[in-house]
Every structure is written in structure tokens, then in C-alpha cells.
Design a protein around this motif. Sequence first.
Motif, PDB file in Angstrom:
ATOM      1  N   THR A 272       0.831  -1.195   0.000  1.00  0.00           N
ATOM      2  CA  THR A 272       0.000   0.000   0.000  1.00  0.00           C
ATOM      3  C   THR A 272       0.868   1.248   0.000  1.00  0.00           C
ATOM      4  O   THR A 272       2.031   1.208   0.386  1.00  0.00           O
ATOM      5  CB  THR A 272      -0.918   0.042   1.237  1.00  0.00           C
ATOM      6  N   SER A 274       0.789   5.779   0.668  1.00  0.00           N
ATOM      7  CA  SER A 274       0.281   6.721   1.660  1.00  0.00           C
ATOM      8  C   SER A 274       0.304   8.119   1.061  1.00  0.00           C
ATOM      9  O   SER A 274       1.269   8.493   0.389  1.00  0.00           O
ATOM     10  CB  SER A 274       1.146   6.700   2.916  1.00  0.00           C
ATOM     11  N   PRO A 275      -0.760   8.903   1.273  1.00  0.00           N
ATOM     12  CA  PRO A 275      -0.772  10.274   0.756  1.00  0.00           C
ATOM     13  C   PRO A 275       0.261  11.176   1.427  1.00  0.00           C
ATOM     14  O   PRO A 275       0.507  12.285   0.971  1.00  0.00           O
ATOM     15  CB  PRO A 275      -2.201  10.742   1.051  1.00  0.00           C
ATOM     16  N   ASN A 276       0.885  10.710   2.504  1.00  0.00           N
ATOM     17  CA  ASN A 276       1.872  11.522   3.215  1.00  0.00           C
ATOM     18  C   ASN A 276       3.273  11.410   2.617  1.00  0.00           C
ATOM     19  O   ASN A 276       4.184  12.108   3.062  1.00  0.00           O
ATOM     20  CB  ASN A 276       1.930  11.099   4.683  1.00  0.00           C
ATOM     21  N   GLN A 279       4.524   9.299  -4.429  1.00  0.00           N
ATOM     22  CA  GLN A 279       3.699   8.259  -5.027  1.00  0.00           C
ATOM     23  C   GLN A 279       4.415   6.922  -5.158  1.00  0.00           C
ATOM     24  O   GLN A 279       3.811   5.860  -5.045  1.00  0.00           O
ATOM     25  CB  GLN A 279       3.216   8.727  -6.408  1.00  0.00           C
TER      26      GLN A 279
END
Length: 305
Positions: A272, A274-276, A279
Amino acid sequence: MKSALALFGSLLTLGAPRTGAETIGTYNIRYDNPGDRETGNDWPRRAPVVAGLIRFHEFDIVATQEGFKHQIDDLKKLLPDHACSTHGRDDGGEKGEQIAIFFRKDAYSLADEGCFWLSDTPEKPSRGWDADLFRMCGWAKLRPGDGRPDFYVFSIHFDHRGEQARQESAKLVLKKIDEIAGSSTAYLLGDFNADQTSAAYQILEDSPRFTDAFKLADIRYAPNGTINGFDPDKRTENRIDHVFVPEGARVLRYGILTDTYHTRVEENEAATGSPNFPQEVEFGGGYVTQLPSDHFPVLIELGGQ
């Protein structure tokens, strides 16, 4: 805010810069227990992590407890820069759990070595007082390559059940160190199975020869106690693994090293993002956090005397 700052202050105490230091430590590496295979904590999986930790943290000297002879042999292969003095508690040689002292070949040579049992008959394999098992102390006399005087490293593993045995072992160890090392510098370290509030610990701390390095350190990093039960979520204040140094030693750093690693448990679990984070960053799925032993290693860094 106050509680957060107080917690940070308890984990890290700022102090003097590092200069001309050497690192000494202790590590109960957990015996090769067949039952640990069921939980993914088997020795073949842990061995390279234990060795990698020792190498990365640049231990000049590290004493290990509990490892059987084949575990010590594995570490010898994985730690090519270190030599080793080792003794088994069942016969003083290869049998039983080993008290091993690893030291850097380029910094020290072995001038002498020996062992004794923690009992009324320390000269032979024996169980002392109310101890559940044979217990012993192994020692090495090391000769620094830089011309400094020889010094001694004593490594122990006190009994886990016998309270009287722990107290009597503490008294015996102090007596034997005086006999063996005399007035030479000596360090006492290992798994004492006695935390900082115990009677056995206090016997050692009250001796004129030693002080717990934890108390002397300029920089102290202790986010946990020294035991974990192979559970990274466990938290304790109890320190049962200690490094005792001569009174007046300059301890630059003290650390309980809580390093972890990860192993895969689910082959088909997707990674997965993470938007933090950027990309391209992915976090692998199906992994579990693990610890290289059920104890954490203790490292201290000594300044020049």
C-alpha cells in the motif's frame, strides 16, 4: 505538553561529545529453543539480525548469554572482525549455554581467560543455593593494542528463580573479581535476572568497585527496560541486564537498543501507499514486526580515562 517533554527527558539526557571512546555491551541472545520456531523467532532467522546489530552499533566488546555452542559458532562466522572467549555452564567448555565475550581483533588480544560457577563450589560445575540451574561467570583478560594496561571483562548469567542464589552470586562475583583482577580495571556485565530495585543489584551497586553505567552516562537512551518477551508492544521499566563499570569511569553514552526487523507472514497481501509520502513509496503488506531476542542489548560508550 509537560508530560511529553518529561517523557522525552527520561529517554534522552544530553551530555558531552564523543571523543576517543570504546563501546562495551551485553546481550542475552536467547537460547535456540525449538518452540520459538512456531512464533517465527527461530535462531536461523534471528542470527543474522543479532550479528548485524552488533556490527552496525560498532560494539568493541560484547558479552552474550544463553547461546549454545552452535549459536556462538554462527556468530563467529557472522562477526569476522571479532574474536571470542567462551565457556559452557555444564562443563566449562562446549556443553550447555555459553557465556561468551566477543572483542575486536584489531583492538585487543586475549591475555587470559577463565570461568567459575555461582555456587559454594565455584571451581566445578555446580548449582548454588536455591538456584534452578547451573549458573556461571566467564571472564577474559584483554590486552589493548594501543599500549594501555590490560583489563578484565566478567560476564554473568544469574539464576532466574532463586532469590538467595542471586544475592549470594553477587557477593561471590565481587570476591572472585578481587581475587582474579586484583587492582586492575574490571567490568562486570550480563543478565543478572535482577532489576534496579532488587537486593542483588544493590549489593553490586553498593560495592566500592562498581557503579551501574546507567547512572553515570552523559547521554542516556532507555525507551524500554531490557526485556521484551519477543513482543515489540510490551513496555517495562525493569532493567535486568546491566553493565557495571569502575567507580569514576567516564560513560559518554548508555543505550538500550530496541532495534526491530520484519518478516513476511502473508505472501498475497498487497503493498500500500500513503498520501503523506511520494507516489512511488510503497509499504509492503503481510509483514510482522519482530525482535532479534527476548532481551534488548545494552551498549555503553566509555571516554578516555
